[in-house]
Design a protein around this motif. Sequence first.
Motif, mmCIF file in Angstrom:
data_model
loop_
_atom_site.group_PDB
_atom_site.id
_atom_site.type_symbol
_atom_site.label_atom_id
_atom_site.label_comp_id
_atom_site.label_asym_id
_atom_site.label_seq_id
_atom_site.Cartn_x
_atom_site.Cartn_y
_atom_site.Cartn_z
ATOM 1 N N CYS A 110 0.834 -1.200 0.000
ATOM 2 C CA CYS A 110 0.000 0.000 0.000
ATOM 3 C C CYS A 110 0.869 1.250 0.000
ATOM 4 O O CYS A 110 2.055 1.197 0.337
ATOM 5 C CB CYS A 110 -0.934 0.022 1.206
ATOM 6 S SG CYS A 110 -0.100 0.160 2.796
ATOM 7 N N ALA A 111 0.257 2.358 -0.390
ATOM 8 C CA ALA A 111 0.894 3.677 -0.334
ATOM 9 C C ALA A 111 -0.211 4.711 -0.342
ATOM 10 O O ALA A 111 -1.312 4.459 -0.851
ATOM 11 C CB ALA A 111 1.822 3.894 -1.518
ATOM 12 N N GLY A 112 0.080 5.886 0.213
ATOM 13 C CA GLY A 112 -0.920 6.936 0.249
ATOM 14 C C GLY A 112 -0.297 8.299 0.052
ATOM 15 O O GLY A 112 0.916 8.474 0.182
ATOM 16 N N LEU A 113 -1.138 9.258 -0.268
ATOM 17 C CA LEU A 113 -0.721 10.650 -0.419
ATOM 18 C C LEU A 113 -1.658 11.545 0.378
ATOM 19 O O LEU A 113 -2.877 11.346 0.371
ATOM 20 C CB LEU A 113 -0.793 11.101 -1.882
ATOM 21 C CG LEU A 113 0.307 10.716 -2.841
ATOM 22 C CD1 LEU A 113 -0.026 11.256 -4.231
ATOM 23 C CD2 LEU A 113 1.657 11.228 -2.397
ATOM 24 N N GLU A 114 -1.072 12.530 1.021
ATOM 25 C CA GLU A 114 -1.817 13.641 1.586
ATOM 26 C C GLU A 114 -1.531 14.822 0.667
ATOM 27 O O GLU A 114 -0.384 15.045 0.299
ATOM 28 C CB GLU A 114 -1.322 13.978 2.989
ATOM 29 C CG GLU A 114 -1.538 12.870 3.993
ATOM 30 C CD GLU A 114 -0.984 13.217 5.369
ATOM 31 O OE1 GLU A 114 -0.709 14.406 5.636
ATOM 32 O OE2 GLU A 114 -0.805 12.293 6.174
ATOM 33 N N ARG A 115 -2.556 15.573 0.313
ATOM 34 C CA ARG A 115 -2.366 16.685 -0.625
ATOM 35 C C ARG A 115 -2.408 18.022 0.102
ATOM 36 O O ARG A 115 -3.274 18.246 0.949
ATOM 37 C CB ARG A 115 -3.441 16.673 -1.700
ATOM 38 C CG ARG A 115 -3.216 17.733 -2.763
ATOM 39 C CD ARG A 115 -4.196 17.631 -3.883
ATOM 40 N NE ARG A 115 -3.791 18.528 -4.960
ATOM 41 C CZ ARG A 115 -4.243 18.461 -6.179
ATOM 42 N NH1 ARG A 115 -5.109 17.533 -6.505
ATOM 43 N NH2 ARG A 115 -3.828 19.297 -7.095
ATOM 44 N N TYR A 116 -1.472 18.888 -0.255
ATOM 45 C CA TYR A 116 -1.383 20.238 0.289
ATOM 46 C C TYR A 116 -1.141 21.177 -0.887
ATOM 47 O O TYR A 116 -0.004 21.511 -1.205
ATOM 48 C CB TYR A 116 -0.257 20.336 1.323
ATOM 49 C CG TYR A 116 -0.496 19.388 2.486
ATOM 50 C CD1 TYR A 116 -1.306 19.778 3.548
ATOM 51 C CD2 TYR A 116 0.043 18.108 2.493
ATOM 52 C CE1 TYR A 116 -1.562 18.907 4.611
ATOM 53 C CE2 TYR A 116 -0.205 17.233 3.538
ATOM 54 C CZ TYR A 116 -1.019 17.643 4.594
ATOM 55 O OH TYR A 116 -1.275 16.769 5.638
ATOM 56 N N GLY A 117 -2.211 21.538 -1.587
ATOM 57 C CA GLY A 117 -2.094 22.370 -2.776
ATOM 58 C C GLY A 117 -1.393 21.607 -3.887
ATOM 59 O O GLY A 117 -1.802 20.511 -4.257
ATOM 60 N N LYS A 118 -0.295 22.169 -4.405
ATOM 61 C CA LYS A 118 0.470 21.524 -5.486
ATOM 62 C C LYS A 118 1.556 20.607 -4.920
ATOM 63 O O LYS A 118 2.410 20.121 -5.659
ATOM 64 C CB LYS A 118 1.111 22.584 -6.380
ATOM 65 C CG LYS A 118 0.111 23.491 -7.058
ATOM 66 C CD LYS A 118 -0.080 23.070 -8.460
ATOM 67 C CE LYS A 118 -1.040 24.020 -9.166
ATOM 68 N NZ LYS A 118 -1.818 23.334 -10.150
ATOM 69 N N ARG A 119 1.526 20.395 -3.602
ATOM 70 C CA ARG A 119 2.500 19.520 -2.942
ATOM 71 C C ARG A 119 1.762 18.364 -2.292
ATOM 72 O O ARG A 119 0.578 18.466 -1.991
ATOM 73 C CB ARG A 119 3.280 20.302 -1.895
ATOM 74 C CG ARG A 119 4.069 21.442 -2.491
ATOM 75 C CD ARG A 119 4.741 22.256 -1.410
ATOM 76 N NE ARG A 119 5.568 23.287 -2.004
ATOM 77 C CZ ARG A 119 5.262 24.581 -1.980
ATOM 78 N NH1 ARG A 119 4.162 24.997 -1.391
ATOM 79 N NH2 ARG A 119 6.070 25.453 -2.534
ATOM 80 N N ALA A 120 2.487 17.290 -2.069
ATOM 81 C CA ALA A 120 1.878 16.135 -1.410
ATOM 82 C C ALA A 120 2.903 15.493 -0.480
ATOM 83 O O ALA A 120 4.121 15.657 -0.659
ATOM 84 C CB ALA A 120 1.398 15.123 -2.438
ATOM 85 N N LEU A 121 2.384 14.770 0.490
ATOM 86 C CA LEU A 121 3.205 13.991 1.406
ATOM 87 C C LEU A 121 2.953 12.521 1.110
ATOM 88 O O LEU A 121 1.810 12.051 1.218
ATOM 89 C CB LEU A 121 2.842 14.315 2.857
ATOM 90 C CG LEU A 121 3.647 13.580 3.914
ATOM 91 C CD1 LEU A 121 5.098 14.061 3.925
ATOM 92 C CD2 LEU A 121 3.018 13.785 5.292
ATOM 93 N N LEU A 122 3.985 11.826 0.661
ATOM 94 C CA LEU A 122 3.896 10.386 0.439
ATOM 95 C C LEU A 122 3.979 9.718 1.797
ATOM 96 O O LEU A 122 4.879 10.003 2.588
ATOM 97 C CB LEU A 122 5.052 9.912 -0.455
ATOM 98 C CG LEU A 122 5.138 8.410 -0.713
ATOM 99 C CD1 LEU A 122 3.927 7.912 -1.499
ATOM 100 C CD2 LEU A 122 6.429 8.084 -1.458
ATOM 101 N N ARG A 123 3.048 8.848 2.082
ATOM 102 C CA ARG A 123 3.047 8.182 3.379
ATOM 103 C C ARG A 123 2.539 6.751 3.230
ATOM 104 O O ARG A 123 2.003 6.381 2.194
ATOM 105 C CB ARG A 123 2.180 8.944 4.377
ATOM 106 C CG ARG A 123 0.704 8.980 3.990
ATOM 107 C CD ARG A 123 -0.181 9.448 5.122
ATOM 108 N NE ARG A 123 -0.145 8.507 6.225
ATOM 109 C CZ ARG A 123 -0.570 8.766 7.455
ATOM 110 N NH1 ARG A 123 -1.061 9.944 7.750
ATOM 111 N NH2 ARG A 123 -0.523 7.858 8.396
ATOM 112 N N SER A 124 2.767 6.001 4.267
ATOM 113 C CA SER A 124 2.160 4.681 4.377
ATOM 114 C C SER A 124 2.582 3.716 3.280
ATOM 115 O O SER A 124 1.784 2.918 2.805
ATOM 116 C CB SER A 124 0.628 4.814 4.420
ATOM 117 O OG SER A 124 0.239 5.726 5.416
#
Length: 144
Positions: free
Chosen positions: A48-62
């Motif tokens: 699995c993998a996930g993304l958190e979105r913050y405008g034009k940026r994202a945090l790859l997590r999990s």
Amino acid sequence: MIQIALATGEQLTIMQHFLQASHLPLAGLERDLWRAWLAWKDETPIACAGLERYGKRALLRSVAVAPTWRQQGIGSQLVRTVVQEAQALGIQEIYLLTEGAEAFFKRLGFQPIARENVPAALHASAEWNGACPQTATVMVLRCG
């Protein structure tokens, strides 16, 4: 053949299982997750993998791979798919926090970055606010 697909809300428990087995944080998963992916072999979820979105940026997590499927390129295939899909959705930079997987992410194009150079918007993440320790390495991949 490995299939990678967007996870549905009902499949969040599968991700939680992978994260617990890999000793990765669950904090903020339900609140902050923007998109999530699962890798499947036949009908068995294996990563699995996930993304958190913050405008034009994202945090790859999990990013987690089932123990019996590690060291077979599945994590790399999954992260590359997530990056491609994020770029297609307009994400320009992808950040991550890691403890011990720096070499893996470096092979995929991520570069270490000083914590003070991370945009303030990402500081809203549960991972940034204690789920990952201050000693975690911060990395970035510039997509554009």
